[in-house]
Scaffold this active site. Structure first.
Site, PDB file in Angstrom:
ATOM      1  N   LYS A  67      13.744 -25.372 -35.970  1.00  0.00           N
ATOM      2  CA  LYS A  67      14.514 -24.183 -35.613  1.00  0.00           C
ATOM      3  C   LYS A  67      14.355 -23.125 -36.687  1.00  0.00           C
ATOM      4  CE  LYS A  67      17.202 -22.829 -32.193  1.00  0.00           C
ATOM      5  NZ  LYS A  67      16.907 -23.076 -30.772  1.00  0.00           N
ATOM      6  N   GLY A 173      25.050 -14.096 -20.365  1.00  0.00           N
ATOM      7  CA  GLY A 173      23.740 -13.595 -20.751  1.00  0.00           C
ATOM      8  C   GLY A 173      22.703 -13.978 -19.710  1.00  0.00           C
ATOM      9  N   ALA A 174      21.444 -13.959 -20.100  1.00  0.00           N
ATOM     10  CA  ALA A 174      20.385 -14.244 -19.134  1.00  0.00           C
ATOM     11  C   ALA A 174      20.523 -15.625 -18.516  1.00  0.00           C
ATOM     12  CB  ALA A 174      19.029 -14.113 -19.828  1.00  0.00           C
ATOM     13  N   ARG A 199      28.168  -6.803 -18.383  1.00  0.00           N
ATOM     14  CA  ARG A 199      28.109  -8.121 -17.744  1.00  0.00           C
ATOM     15  C   ARG A 199      29.368  -8.385 -16.928  1.00  0.00           C
ATOM     16  NH1 ARG A 199      26.108 -11.588 -23.033  1.00  0.00           N
ATOM     17  NH2 ARG A 199      24.011 -10.660 -23.226  1.00  0.00           N
TER      18      ARG A 199
END
Length: 347
Positions: A67, A173-174, A199
């Site tokens: 990461k 979000g997406a 949103r």
């Protein structure tokens, strides 16, 4: 292995954490955030990299876990374009110095356009835009995997199909927005929370019920779906969460080691996040490493429900928390893959 760097000009600090390369090069997205301290960024990178090791293993993908965390000097929206471009270029240099032992892709506050910038300096990038020859955003496939996990969890919990169930999604979000669309189409009643006004306007226009961000953990629902930042459920929260199941897209949903046991004791079925959110890994690794077409990616993503059912079966048989069962399955698959590789290696 942990690589760190600080840039005085931008005030940004960089962390790349390689957790495991037993199954292949470490892989994991680049997360950019404003952390309370650099120590918090280091801790987050470690937890996220460990989760990537488990995700790749339990998904039978030939990659290890890693990461990237970029600790920003301010919130992402307050970083000007020139500064952001320098930050990305420095991050790409850091990645390139690892000579392919680590590959990155989009994560929180990074996207395909950012991967295109990284690719100007290093080849070890997933999720570039379609125009630049990449697989593009993995958001829909991640949402699809969580949706399939949600259906499998509902069945195992005895809730039946999603039709008529109340699903609370935190974060639109997406991925969270895509999950909301899929769950709503399946007949679920959606409660949603977010801090972004656009949103929330979309959610209201779609007929979903908006609740306050501070109401999320106290609102009754059949399935709670954390799709924002991780660490949302600690032991105290697990002891009072008014839900029948937890199935989300966020990484590291559980904040401490005892939360999973408390959820199990209360009869709340937890779908481990490194199993449920693997759709993005199938999209990126499948398309860009294994050469899968979109049909094959979707086929593997839908099989997340099978993996999750196996986790639930182990949990029931061993009388242990689902998180423990999923980690056991991941370790088994790592050992199986390593042994198979050793058996076929040239002598």
């Amino acid at each position: 292995m942990t690589v760190t760097r600080h840039d005085r000009e931008t005030g940004a600090s960089f962390v790349i954490r390689l957790d495991s390369t037993r199954l292949g090069p470490a892989a994991g997205g680049t997360r950019a955030a404003h952390y309370p301290s650099f120590a918090d960024a280091l801790t987050d990178a470690g937890k996220l990299a460990s989760a990537m090791t488990l995700k790749m293993a339990v998904s039978n993908l030939p990659m290890g876990g890693g990461k990237s965390v970029i600790a920003l000097p301010a919130q992402r929206n307050d970083i000007d374009p020139a500064t952001w471009n320098r930050i990305l270029t420095l991050h790409a240099e850091n990645i390139d110095k690892l000579r392919g032992n680590y590959w990155t892709g989009p994560d929180v506050n990074t996207n395909s356009a950012d991967m295109d910038v990284l690719n100007e300096t290093t080849d070890y990038v997933f999720g570039r835009s379609l125009e630049r020859g990449g697989a593009g955003s993995s958001a829909y496939n991640t949402a699809l995997g969580v949706f399939e996990a949600m259906k499998a969890t509902a069945r195992h919990r005895g809730l039946g199909s999603l039709d008529g169930l109340t699903v609370l999604i935190q974060g639109l979000g997406a991925v969270g927005g895509g999950l909301a669309t899929l769950a709503s189409a399946a007949g679920a009643r959606l409660l949603v929370a977010d801090t972004d006004s656009d949103r929330l306007a979309w959610a209201r226009g779609s007929g979903h019920t908006v609740i306050g961000a501070d109401e999320v953990l106290g609102t009754a629902c059949d399935i709670f779906a954390p799709c924002a930042m991780g660490g949302i459920i600690d032991s105290a929260t697990a002891a009072r969460l008014p839900a029948s199941a937890v199935v989300g897209a966020a990484n590291n949903i559980l904040a401490d080691n005892t939360a999973a046991a408390i959820l199990r004791k209360r009869g709340i079925l937890y779908a481990p996040d490194f199993v449920t959110n693997a759709g993005g890994a199938f999209h990126l690794v499948g398309r860009e490493v294994l050469g899968w077409n979109e049909e094959t990616v979707v086929e593997h993503t839908r099989r997340i429900s099978d993996t999750l059912t196996e986790v639930f079966t182990i949990s029931d048989a061993e009388s242990t928390a689902t998180d423990t069962a999923a980690r056991l399955l991941a370790r088994r698959r790592i050992e199986t893959s390593v042994q198979a590789g050793a058996a076929t290696a040239p002598r």
